[in-house]
Design a protein around this motif. Sequence first.
Motif, PDB file in Angstrom:
ATOM      1  N   GLN A  23      18.635 -15.352  -6.943  1.00  0.00           N
ATOM      2  CA  GLN A  23      20.008 -15.318  -6.438  1.00  0.00           C
ATOM      3  C   GLN A  23      20.060 -15.497  -4.924  1.00  0.00           C
ATOM      4  OE1 GLN A  23      22.113 -11.750  -7.538  1.00  0.00           O
ATOM      5  NE2 GLN A  23      24.077 -12.487  -6.810  1.00  0.00           N
ATOM      6  N   GLY A  24      19.022 -15.091  -4.211  1.00  0.00           N
ATOM      7  CA  GLY A  24      19.035 -15.185  -2.756  1.00  0.00           C
ATOM      8  C   GLY A  24      19.736 -13.989  -2.137  1.00  0.00           C
ATOM      9  N   ARG A  25      19.446 -13.733  -0.887  1.00  0.00           N
ATOM     10  CA  ARG A  25      20.031 -12.576  -0.210  1.00  0.00           C
ATOM     11  C   ARG A  25      21.483 -12.848   0.142  1.00  0.00           C
ATOM     12  NH1 ARG A  25      17.068 -12.207   5.652  1.00  0.00           N
ATOM     13  NH2 ARG A  25      17.923 -10.117   5.443  1.00  0.00           N
ATOM     14  N   PRO A  26      22.361 -11.872  -0.063  1.00  0.00           N
ATOM     15  CA  PRO A  26      23.768 -12.073   0.328  1.00  0.00           C
ATOM     16  C   PRO A  26      23.886 -12.114   1.845  1.00  0.00           C
ATOM     17  CG  PRO A  26      23.407  -9.810  -0.378  1.00  0.00           C
ATOM     18  CD  PRO A  26      22.139 -10.550  -0.658  1.00  0.00           C
ATOM     19  N   ASP A  27      24.925 -12.799   2.316  1.00  0.00           N
ATOM     20  CA  ASP A  27      25.168 -12.847   3.753  1.00  0.00           C
ATOM     21  C   ASP A  27      25.536 -11.474   4.303  1.00  0.00           C
ATOM     22  OD1 ASP A  27      24.542 -15.395   4.459  1.00  0.00           O
ATOM     23  OD2 ASP A  27      26.593 -16.112   4.668  1.00  0.00           O
ATOM     24  N   LEU A  28      26.443 -10.775   3.619  1.00  0.00           N
ATOM     25  CA  LEU A  28      27.024  -9.570   4.209  1.00  0.00           C
ATOM     26  C   LEU A  28      27.205  -8.484   3.165  1.00  0.00           C
ATOM     27  CD1 LEU A  28      28.324  -8.194   6.704  1.00  0.00           C
ATOM     28  CD2 LEU A  28      30.501  -9.183   5.990  1.00  0.00           C
ATOM     29  N   ALA A  29      26.881  -7.258   3.558  1.00  0.00           N
ATOM     30  CA  ALA A  29      27.181  -6.072   2.763  1.00  0.00           C
ATOM     31  C   ALA A  29      28.188  -5.221   3.518  1.00  0.00           C
ATOM     32  CB  ALA A  29      25.912  -5.279   2.487  1.00  0.00           C
ATOM     33  N   LEU A  30      29.279  -4.842   2.857  1.00  0.00           N
ATOM     34  CA  LEU A  30      30.300  -3.970   3.429  1.00  0.00           C
ATOM     35  C   LEU A  30      30.166  -2.622   2.746  1.00  0.00           C
ATOM     36  CD1 LEU A  30      32.735  -3.846   5.370  1.00  0.00           C
ATOM     37  CD2 LEU A  30      34.191  -4.458   3.435  1.00  0.00           C
ATOM     38  N   VAL A  31      29.846  -1.567   3.528  1.00  0.00           N
ATOM     39  CA  VAL A  31      29.441  -0.284   2.957  1.00  0.00           C
ATOM     40  C   VAL A  31      30.328   0.826   3.492  1.00  0.00           C
ATOM     41  CG1 VAL A  31      27.531   1.344   2.687  1.00  0.00           C
ATOM     42  CG2 VAL A  31      27.055  -1.111   2.812  1.00  0.00           C
ATOM     43  N   CYS A  32      30.780   1.684   2.601  1.00  0.00           N
ATOM     44  CA  CYS A  32      31.522   2.884   2.978  1.00  0.00           C
ATOM     45  C   CYS A  32      31.147   3.984   1.999  1.00  0.00           C
ATOM     46  CB  CYS A  32      33.032   2.639   2.979  1.00  0.00           C
ATOM     47  SG  CYS A  32      34.003   4.083   3.489  1.00  0.00           S
ATOM     48  N   VAL A  33      30.229   4.861   2.395  1.00  0.00           N
ATOM     49  CA  VAL A  33      29.770   5.972   1.545  1.00  0.00           C
ATOM     50  C   VAL A  33      29.645   7.218   2.408  1.00  0.00           C
ATOM     51  CG1 VAL A  33      28.513   4.457  -0.051  1.00  0.00           C
ATOM     52  CG2 VAL A  33      27.331   5.411   1.933  1.00  0.00           C
ATOM     53  N   ALA A  34      29.536   8.354   1.761  1.00  0.00           N
ATOM     54  CA  ALA A  34      29.378   9.621   2.473  1.00  0.00           C
ATOM     55  C   ALA A  34      28.061   9.627   3.241  1.00  0.00           C
ATOM     56  CB  ALA A  34      29.426  10.785   1.485  1.00  0.00           C
ATOM     57  N   PRO A  35      28.033  10.227   4.438  1.00  0.00           N
ATOM     58  CA  PRO A  35      26.797  10.233   5.242  1.00  0.00           C
ATOM     59  C   PRO A  35      25.592  10.824   4.523  1.00  0.00           C
ATOM     60  CG  PRO A  35      28.655  10.940   6.566  1.00  0.00           C
ATOM     61  CD  PRO A  35      29.153  10.838   5.159  1.00  0.00           C
ATOM     62  N   ARG A  36      25.795  11.848   3.670  1.00  0.00           N
ATOM     63  CA  ARG A  36      24.661  12.462   2.980  1.00  0.00           C
ATOM     64  C   ARG A  36      24.021  11.514   1.970  1.00  0.00           C
ATOM     65  NH1 ARG A  36      26.702  13.958  -2.014  1.00  0.00           N
ATOM     66  NH2 ARG A  36      28.992  13.970  -2.097  1.00  0.00           N
TER      67      ARG A  36
END
Length: 819
Positions: A57-70
């Motif tokens: 599949q190849g590496r994606p250009d961008l990851a958008l991440v929003c998760v709890a710090p822990r």
Amino acid sequence: MLRHALAPLFEPRTLLVAADRPLPVLHSLPPALREKLVLADCAPGEAPSGPSPEVGQGRPDLALVCVAPRLLPRTLAWLAAWRPAGAIFLPHDEADPDPAASSALCRDWALAHKCALLGPNSFGVQRPHAGLNLSQHPLLARSGKVALVAQSRAIMASVMDWAEDVQIGFSTALALGDEAVLGLPQVLDYLASDPRTDSIALYVEEVGFAREFMSALRAAASVKPVVVLKAGRALDSSLADAMFDAALGRAGAVRVRYFVQLFSALKVLGYARRPRGRRIALVSNGSGPPQLALDLMGPNAPTVRAELTPPTLRALGEVLEPGVTPSNPVITYLPLTPARTKAVVDALQEDANVDGVLVLLAPDARSDIPAVATQLAELAPKARKPVITCFMGDAGMRPLRRRLDDAGTPAFRTPESAADAFGVLATHHYNQQLLLQTQPPEPPGRPPDLGQARAIVAAARAAGRRELNQDECEALLRAFDVPVRIAEPDASPPDDALAVPAAIRVETGARFGPVLRLGVGGPAGVLDVSDRGMDLPPLNAFLARQLIERSRLWRRVLSGSATPAALDALRGVLEQVSDLVTELPDVETLALDPLHVGDSALTAGGVCMVLREQAACDSPQAHGYPHMAIHPYPTRWVQARAFADGTPWVVRPIRPEDAEALQAFTRGLSERTRYMRFVSMMRELTPRMLARYTQVDYHRELALVATTQVPNPEHRGHPREIIIGLAHYLRNPDGRGAEYALVIGDDWQRRRLGFDLMSVLIEAAREQRLEYIDGLVLANNRPMLALMTRLGFVNDVDEEDPQMRRVWLDLATAGPPPA
């Protein structure tokens, strides 16, 4: 052409979203990107899980991440399988018990996986023209040409809300967050080459490593206007804040002092017209508005009131009401008409003493103000000099301001904001002149005796002293040919000395390194650190003269009393002292105080030099002048050569004044040579490309030109210098390597010129401690591929384009080029 390393962040072709709440990105996602979207399974309070990347599949250009710090460690472990080229980590509602540890974890992970990571706790990125809202802000900004970069999410959200109300658009909007990986320098580097961005606005709290910041800022400001709002003046010392001012000036950027001024700057930066000076003519339908604007003008301000010429005054006398004596401001109390408005503005535009026109209008029931606004909307965008307007009021005047804005010329609500906007344009013009300055290829006088100077410093350190004695100070000044006499202790000032003594001081700051100050001598001068008579080294004659003319000492004493010979001597002392602190990084402070200005010479009543606590490097030139915020012109690479037939040529670093010669060189290339170099059929360099190649920051790049002399038939056959070859490298964002380019004039090929130019470029890259250089070459460019093979380069097929070859050299393991 190589895709910019941050392109996955700003121009993603594929997107991976891992968030435990809905994000605005899904509301306006472009169809092409929606087809390449992967949504992770991420329940509230849980780390992302599935799907896993498919084989091939190849590496994606961008990851958008929003998760709890822990959950950050588990999220990064999951994300490692995807290996995104870029990532944005948005803030979460849950508090982070250890932000420093989270930032370090993100930094280590990003470096290990070669990921351009923005954050953590970043506002995110908006790219309105592409429909990309990679942030948590609910509204996507309007599309525009200004890039907005902030070190505060709160400031970014406020500006976005204001911009929506006044209909200002952006090419890019982002706030950096904790800057674990990406900071201001890397983002500026991308925006400098972004075709969607015409100007850049920065909100800055901390610049970090000054050399990287200054290098990126100078590179960006050389091709696009940059305005900076710096917070934290209350925490900085007066001297530190003044140093920051001086640094921005030398970078070609513009500083604004207050939050409200940033709005004026954002509006005016999109204006195509730029003034060539600071002299402003004002036009109004009342006496009050121009008085408010004039309060922000004057000798110590960015703009001054223009002195109108007699022809202009006569022309205005024919337009204004009888009995009025025209002057600046131009005020009329008759009902204003479009025709009268045009006649007044046209007359001011023709005045050689006027650099711009400010039209300030108040509501007037007797005048057809909407018709006047229509006339100005037609006139201003076509005018040769900038025309900025102020329509005071709201209910009836706001629609008229928007009419002007829509026409491409900025309109403001208050006289003060309009005057501020003109100040931004005038300051930009002035600072651009400072940015263009470089040192001469060879010293104007005799070269400094570096061996003697370093021996003096070494002897003082061997004796355990940081403060040099009088004899050592005088010897150092002689070693650098500083044109100043040192008076005997307790000697009276010379008979021809001015009543007020001067002082030249050097102080070294932790952020921007040494700074030169010119001011009044004695105790009063030591206390005055807010004087604009200061600058960062290195200086040339022009910069030294500008430093003098910015000082209070010039305005209050020297301008009316000093002789031209004395001013020339003062300029020379500043230049040579600049050279001293450039080549001797051990010198922490220096003072010539008092400095008596005579009719033709300078006499120092006292001299003091103190060394740094820790010894600096022996050869700053070989180490890239790490003690300075601005890398000096690299005279080391100025070398005289000769072809096999004896024809002389010179290799040297490019200079801003080479722009015309470089354009002529480009136009003279054959279509094949141009295509092989630029991979396009362009016939000449655009103005932005021309500036980019000739206005070089030597910390991040090096452009070498090969020149020779040919007869000039336009000047009776006297020789003139022409460019016959260009070799260039620009540091990659990883800081370890650089991308190179080479082009040789058709008439000068097959004479070993390309080999010699690249050999010097390789040597310079090694000296700057780069690990590799690489570039893309067309697969059918056999001569270039053969040359690079001979130089020891490796030829690899480019993964993204089989018609290109990635040609690279490992500088650490490769030997010197063959003879």
